[in-house]
Design a protein around this motif. Structure first.
Motif, mmCIF file in Angstrom:
data_model
loop_
_atom_site.group_PDB
_atom_site.id
_atom_site.type_symbol
_atom_site.label_atom_id
_atom_site.label_comp_id
_atom_site.label_asym_id
_atom_site.label_seq_id
_atom_site.Cartn_x
_atom_site.Cartn_y
_atom_site.Cartn_z
ATOM 1 N N UNK A 87 -12.394 -5.700 12.772
ATOM 2 C CA UNK A 87 -10.664 -5.691 13.041
ATOM 3 C C UNK A 87 -9.709 -6.239 12.166
ATOM 4 N N UNK A 88 -10.048 -7.131 11.615
ATOM 5 C CA UNK A 88 -8.982 -7.995 10.470
ATOM 6 C C UNK A 88 -10.010 -7.665 8.928
ATOM 7 N N UNK A 89 -10.311 -6.866 7.983
ATOM 8 C CA UNK A 89 -11.022 -7.082 7.117
ATOM 9 C C UNK A 89 -10.164 -7.801 5.989
ATOM 10 N N UNK A 90 -9.532 -8.436 5.921
ATOM 11 C CA UNK A 90 -9.186 -9.323 4.572
ATOM 12 C C UNK A 90 -7.756 -10.021 5.145
ATOM 13 N N UNK A 91 -7.289 -10.767 4.285
ATOM 14 C CA UNK A 91 -6.235 -11.689 4.092
ATOM 15 C C UNK A 91 -5.993 -11.574 2.241
ATOM 16 N N UNK A 92 -6.387 -10.888 1.282
ATOM 17 C CA UNK A 92 -6.194 -11.464 0.473
ATOM 18 C C UNK A 92 -5.142 -10.190 -0.050
ATOM 19 N N UNK A 93 -3.925 -10.562 -0.462
ATOM 20 C CA UNK A 93 -2.546 -9.463 -0.901
ATOM 21 C C UNK A 93 -3.613 -8.430 -2.053
ATOM 22 N N UNK A 94 -4.512 -8.096 -3.324
ATOM 23 C CA UNK A 94 -5.415 -7.706 -4.228
ATOM 24 C C UNK A 94 -5.871 -7.065 -3.306
ATOM 25 N N UNK A 154 -5.764 -5.500 -0.422
ATOM 26 C CA UNK A 154 -4.692 -5.213 0.627
ATOM 27 C C UNK A 154 -3.807 -4.161 -0.467
ATOM 28 N N UNK A 155 -3.567 -4.065 -1.411
ATOM 29 C CA UNK A 155 -3.451 -3.255 -2.533
ATOM 30 C C UNK A 155 -3.911 -2.253 -3.227
ATOM 31 N N UNK A 156 -5.177 -2.784 -2.793
ATOM 32 C CA UNK A 156 -6.193 -1.943 -3.476
ATOM 33 C C UNK A 156 -6.659 -0.692 -2.355
ATOM 34 N N UNK A 157 -6.365 -1.287 -1.577
ATOM 35 C CA UNK A 157 -6.847 -0.560 0.030
ATOM 36 C C UNK A 157 -5.476 0.534 -0.403
ATOM 37 N N UNK A 158 -4.046 0.320 0.269
ATOM 38 C CA UNK A 158 -3.554 1.125 0.207
ATOM 39 C C UNK A 158 -3.398 2.079 -1.132
ATOM 40 N N UNK A 209 5.266 6.611 -3.000
ATOM 41 C CA UNK A 209 5.407 7.369 -3.734
ATOM 42 C C UNK A 209 5.353 6.819 -5.952
ATOM 43 N N UNK A 210 6.388 5.482 -5.245
ATOM 44 C CA UNK A 210 7.142 4.897 -6.848
ATOM 45 C C UNK A 210 6.291 3.691 -6.617
ATOM 46 N N UNK A 211 6.439 3.116 -5.871
ATOM 47 C CA UNK A 211 4.619 2.265 -6.107
ATOM 48 C C UNK A 211 3.823 2.626 -6.580
ATOM 49 N N UNK A 212 2.933 4.136 -5.849
ATOM 50 C CA UNK A 212 2.056 3.995 -6.498
ATOM 51 C C UNK A 212 1.694 4.809 -8.256
ATOM 52 N N UNK A 213 3.074 5.280 -8.315
ATOM 53 C CA UNK A 213 2.983 6.276 -10.012
ATOM 54 C C UNK A 213 3.562 4.824 -10.935
ATOM 55 N N UNK A 214 4.823 4.061 -10.067
ATOM 56 C CA UNK A 214 5.324 2.622 -11.240
ATOM 57 C C UNK A 214 5.104 1.690 -11.145
ATOM 58 N N UNK A 215 3.824 0.765 -10.320
ATOM 59 C CA UNK A 215 4.168 -0.661 -9.986
ATOM 60 C C UNK A 215 2.741 -1.086 -9.157
ATOM 61 N N UNK A 216 1.195 0.006 -9.554
ATOM 62 C CA UNK A 216 0.272 -0.281 -8.707
ATOM 63 C C UNK A 216 -0.700 -0.596 -9.929
ATOM 64 N N UNK A 217 -0.448 -0.493 -11.146
ATOM 65 C CA UNK A 217 -1.049 -0.883 -11.945
ATOM 66 C C UNK A 217 -2.268 -1.773 -11.337
ATOM 67 N N UNK A 218 -1.753 -3.056 -11.039
ATOM 68 C CA UNK A 218 -2.937 -4.182 -10.700
ATOM 69 C C UNK A 218 -4.057 -3.907 -9.387
ATOM 70 N N UNK A 219 -3.156 -3.160 -8.690
ATOM 71 C CA UNK A 219 -4.240 -2.561 -7.533
ATOM 72 C C UNK A 219 -5.422 -0.809 -7.884
#
Length: 156
Positions: free
Chosen positions: A86-93, A95-99, A134-144
């Motif tokens: 049911x719940x895979x993670x509580x890690x922000x990194x 979650x961001x990588x998943x998105x 889209x804005x996140x994916x193109x300009x703010x997701x370098x860490x993911x």
């Protein structure tokens, strides 16, 4: 999340395509009967559920939800996947990588693609600090993207 929005659902695409995509990543798509509860669903139906290496979905499950939950498993090492229920993670990194990965993998589903998936994510209520997926994916997701690359996962 607004279940009334016109997002792509599993029943709108060829389920064999979704099953094949998941299988390439060591996962199994398990079809759930219409109206039945979805095992392992964190948010409840119609959202997809995860247990171990299985992703559960109904025809009315949004494609973005199917990909999101599958990507939660894909970003995990195999030994951690086996423990998920049911719940895979509580890690922000994670979650961001998943998105990020769900957007990349949308291009592998005929009739979906990243542009449609990002629009569906926005319509469903995903939120990102730049105001849109889209804005996140193109300009703010370098860490993911870096997180995925460090683990040899697709970045797109």
């Amino acid at each position: 999340m607004d279940e009334g929005v016109g997002v792509l659902r599993l029943g709108d695409i060829a389920p064999g395509d979704a099953a094949a995509l998941l299988a390439r990543h060591g996962l199994e798509l398990v079809a759930v009967d219409d109206g039945a509860p979805i095992p392992g669903s964190y948010w409840g139906a119609p959202e997809a559920g995860i247990i171990g290496t299985r992703v559960y979905a109904r025809a009315d499950t949004p494609v973005h939800s199917l990909l999101h939950e599958a990507c939660h498993l894909i970003v995990l090492p195999p030994e951690r996947r086996a423990l998920v229920h049911t719940d895979a993670t509580d890690s922000v990194p994670e979650e961001d990588a998943t998105c990020y990965l769900q957007i990349v993998l949308a291009d592998d589903l005929p009739g979906v693609g990243r542009a449609r998936l990002m629009a569906d994510m926005d319509a469903w209520g995903y939120t990102f600090r730049l105001g849109s997926t889209r804005a996140w994916f193109e300009h703010d997701a370098g860490d993911a993207r870096a997180w995925l690359a460090e683990r040899g996962l697709p970045t797109g």
